[in-house]
Design a protein around this motif. Sequence first.
Motif, mmCIF file in Angstrom:
data_model
loop_
_atom_site.group_PDB
_atom_site.id
_atom_site.type_symbol
_atom_site.label_atom_id
_atom_site.label_comp_id
_atom_site.label_asym_id
_atom_site.label_seq_id
_atom_site.Cartn_x
_atom_site.Cartn_y
_atom_site.Cartn_z
ATOM 1 N N ASP A 108 -28.098 22.910 17.671
ATOM 2 C CA ASP A 108 -28.341 22.517 19.058
ATOM 3 C C ASP A 108 -28.508 21.000 19.177
ATOM 4 N N ASP A 109 -29.185 20.374 18.214
ATOM 5 C CA ASP A 109 -29.290 18.909 18.228
ATOM 6 C C ASP A 109 -27.900 18.276 18.179
ATOM 7 N N TRP A 110 -27.017 18.825 17.333
ATOM 8 C CA TRP A 110 -25.652 18.323 17.253
ATOM 9 C C TRP A 110 -24.938 18.519 18.595
ATOM 10 N N CYS A 111 -25.111 19.688 19.212
ATOM 11 C CA CYS A 111 -24.497 19.957 20.526
ATOM 12 C C CYS A 111 -24.984 18.958 21.569
ATOM 13 N N GLU A 112 -26.272 18.685 21.570
ATOM 14 C CA GLU A 112 -26.835 17.730 22.540
ATOM 15 C C GLU A 112 -26.289 16.323 22.312
ATOM 16 N N GLN A 113 -26.169 15.920 21.057
ATOM 17 C CA GLN A 113 -25.693 14.569 20.739
ATOM 18 C C GLN A 113 -24.208 14.385 21.030
ATOM 19 N N THR A 114 -23.424 15.437 20.830
ATOM 20 C CA THR A 114 -21.971 15.305 20.960
ATOM 21 C C THR A 114 -21.421 15.868 22.268
ATOM 22 N N ALA A 115 -22.196 16.705 22.966
ATOM 23 C CA ALA A 115 -21.742 17.381 24.195
ATOM 24 C C ALA A 115 -20.440 18.142 23.956
ATOM 25 N N GLN A 116 -20.291 18.692 22.741
ATOM 26 C CA GLN A 116 -19.056 19.408 22.410
ATOM 27 C C GLN A 116 -19.161 20.913 22.576
ATOM 28 N N LEU A 150 -15.139 22.262 12.425
ATOM 29 C CA LEU A 150 -15.478 22.782 13.744
ATOM 30 C C LEU A 150 -16.632 21.999 14.368
ATOM 31 N N LEU A 151 -17.550 21.523 13.526
ATOM 32 C CA LEU A 151 -18.723 20.775 13.969
ATOM 33 C C LEU A 151 -18.685 19.405 13.287
ATOM 34 N N PRO A 152 -17.783 18.515 13.749
ATOM 35 C CA PRO A 152 -17.598 17.237 13.052
ATOM 36 C C PRO A 152 -18.893 16.431 12.926
ATOM 37 N N GLN A 153 -19.060 15.832 11.782
ATOM 38 C CA GLN A 153 -20.191 14.964 11.451
ATOM 39 C C GLN A 153 -21.518 15.708 11.295
#
Length: 186
Positions: free
Chosen positions: A52-60, A169-172
């Motif tokens: 979820d942190d990755w989703c929030e940071q990337t808006a992907q 699928l979840l870059p970086q």
Amino acid sequence: MSRTASKLSLQEFLDLSESNDQFELVDGELIPKMAPTSPHSRTQKRLLRLIDDWCEQTAQGEVNPEWTVALKRNGVDWAPVPDLTYISSNRIPADWDGEGPCPGIPELVVEIISPGQTFGGMTEKSTDYLLAGVDRLWVVDLKAKSVSVFRAGHLPQTIWSNGSISDPLLPQLVLPVSRLFARRGE
């Protein structure tokens, strides 16, 4: 809840007043989900936070726990409720109101093996997900302290607690598997 007289349709399942996250729809029947243990819940929470942190940071995309997914299994409506579900922003319809099941076929589902479940059973479920169009499955094995990654057209890959998950699928996003299994406070 038990219904033996007739099979439920997907819509009947989704319309149930009971909490859908306690059951899955398999071959028209309600199948109770396994009650999670503390290690299961802690691992689910850690994975949710990291993704979820990755989703929030990337808006992907969007990740949610216990989110019903409407799929087909052997040509029949199937509504599993994975421990975590990720769907990218480009698969979410612009007019989706945020309610109901996952609004499309997700790219990633995560299943954590609960007591009473087996790796073999999860492997079979992974095949069902892949055949239904899900791109990836992560099967988390608390006892083996591993994550097995299933992808269409590829052999499964098992990542042990000394490794990391890195997925195009979840870059970086790099997930050290050991973080999933650390004891409380570690």
